[in-house]
Design an enzyme around this catalytic site. Structure first.
Site, PDB file in Angstrom:
ATOM      1  N   GLY A  11       4.875  -7.653   3.240  1.00 25.61           N
ATOM      2  CA  GLY A  11       4.041  -6.973   4.225  1.00 25.61           C
ATOM      3  C   GLY A  11       4.213  -7.165   5.553  1.00 25.61           C
ATOM      4  CG  ASN A  13       5.224  -2.702   6.746  1.00 27.25           C
ATOM      5  OD1 ASN A  13       5.257  -3.488   5.605  1.00 27.25           O
ATOM      6  ND2 ASN A  13       4.303  -1.610   6.714  1.00 27.25           N
ATOM      7  N   GLY A  15      -0.006  -5.049  10.266  1.00 24.15           N
ATOM      8  CA  GLY A  15      -1.208  -5.693   9.910  1.00 24.15           C
ATOM      9  C   GLY A  15      -0.669  -7.243  10.354  1.00 24.15           C
ATOM     10  CB  ILE A  16      -2.299 -10.358   9.307  1.00 25.18           C
ATOM     11  CG1 ILE A  16      -3.620 -10.330   9.878  1.00 25.18           C
ATOM     12  CG2 ILE A  16      -1.856 -11.760   9.236  1.00 25.18           C
ATOM     13  CD1 ILE A  16      -4.718 -11.030   8.954  1.00 25.18           C
ATOM     14  N   GLY A  17       0.765  -9.302   8.940  1.00 21.84           N
ATOM     15  CA  GLY A  17       2.234  -9.649   8.393  1.00 21.84           C
ATOM     16  C   GLY A  17       3.037  -9.260   9.610  1.00 21.84           C
ATOM     17  CB  SER A 137      -9.358 -12.972   2.550  1.00 28.82           C
ATOM     18  OG  SER A 137     -10.190 -12.439   2.943  1.00 28.82           O
ATOM     19  CE1 TYR A 162      -7.991  -7.657   0.049  1.00 26.08           C
ATOM     20  CE2 TYR A 162     -10.174  -8.857   1.001  1.00 26.08           C
ATOM     21  CZ  TYR A 162      -8.828  -8.417   1.028  1.00 26.08           C
ATOM     22  OH  TYR A 162      -8.136  -8.798   2.152  1.00 26.08           O
TER      23      TYR A 162
END
Length: 295
Positions: A11, A13, A15-17, A137, A162
């Protein structure tokens, strides 16, 4: 780490990643962006190179919701070893109905946990002595795993599902640490979480994230308690680069677990319970058909 490191960020690409990848590249790491969208990965690579022109960044096709594709993703890393993998990618669905992956698993559990569990198996030949960093999270604090309903078949609630998928990731990270220690492995499993990371507090990156002046101003009050995704990336970056970080530790933001510089914090007991971890591991092995065994 004194020498340059090779890191795969799932991930990476967005957000946090993305900010994990950006910060690692700025520190001199060779970064592989695990992403199912080649165009978004290209935009992320361009944004990283805009800030660090000499960075080495590559794209690895990765769809965590398709278990049959993960061996090919591991083969496509294109590096002879990985010093770290940051298991960061994930999805959060906001509304019913319950959705399933191509393998017939609940989509958030499949993407956030099962895909990473299986990917770690396929990456094993590259991970000798590596750090496996699992991104959990704050939402996992209030949830508990239902080992009889890991697929959320009963009374599906997106928010709860989630949170449980992120708790499953964290439980996996701690269980992996116990198994690595028992096997005398040179690998380390570290769990991190970003705290309260908001888009409105996140700086713009062309092609990756856009924040208007109005959005920035509206988000300023939240900055007293929360922070942006660039700051939320720092626990994972520290877990990769800090030689003092040990396996089995949990890193999160310093202030109330919501914002600030990363620190080692005490995980809640329901995250580290060995019986839950072992049961989740066995269920994950059965659902994926593989299990991570690292040297």
């Amino acid at each position: 780490m004194a020498r340059a490191v090779n890191v795969l960020v799932t991930g990476g690409n967005a957000g946090i990643g993305y900010f994990v990848a950006e910060q690692l590249a700025a520190a001199g790491a060779t970064v592989a962006l695990g992403s199912r969208d080649a165009a978004k990965a290209a935009a992320a690579r361009a944004a990283i190179l805009a800030g660090t022109p000499d960075a080495t960044v590559r794209h690895v096709p990765l769809d965590l919701a398709d278990l049959s594709s993960l061996k090919s993703s591991a083969d496509a890393v294109g590096l002879d070893h990985l010093d770290a993998v940051v298991l960061n990618a994930g999805i959060a669905l906001d509304t019913p109905p319950r959705r399933e992956s191509v393998d017939g698993h609940e989509l958030m559990f499949a993407t956030n946990h099962l895909g990473h569990f299986a990917l770690t198996h396929w990456l094993a030949p590259l991970l000798t002595g590596a750090r496996i960093i699992t991104t959990g999270s704050f939402a996992a604090r209030s949830e508990r795993l239902d080992l009889d309903d890991l697929q959320s078949m009963d009374a599906y609630d997106p928010k709860r599902t989630y949170g449980r998928s992120k708790l499953a990731q964290m439980s996996f990270g701690f269980e992996l640490d116990r198994r690595l220690r028992a096997a005398g492995s040179t690998c380390r499993s570290i769990v991190v979480h970003p705290g309260g990371a908001l888009d409105s507090l996140t700086p713009s990156r062309p092609g990756v994230h856009s924040r208007s002046a109005a959005t920035r101003l509206l988000g300023l009050p939240a900055g007293l308690l929360l922070h942006g995704k660039d700051a939320g990336a720092r626990p994972a970056v520290r877990a990769v680069l800090d030689p003092g970080v040990e396996g089995g530790q949990l890193l999160g933001p310093r202030q109330f677990g919501l914002r600030g510089a990363p620190r080692v914090e005490q995980p809640h007991t329901h995250m580290t319970d060995p019986r839950t971890g072992a049961a989740l591991w066995e269920a994950s092995r059965e659902l994926t058909g593989v299990e991570p065994v690292l040297s």
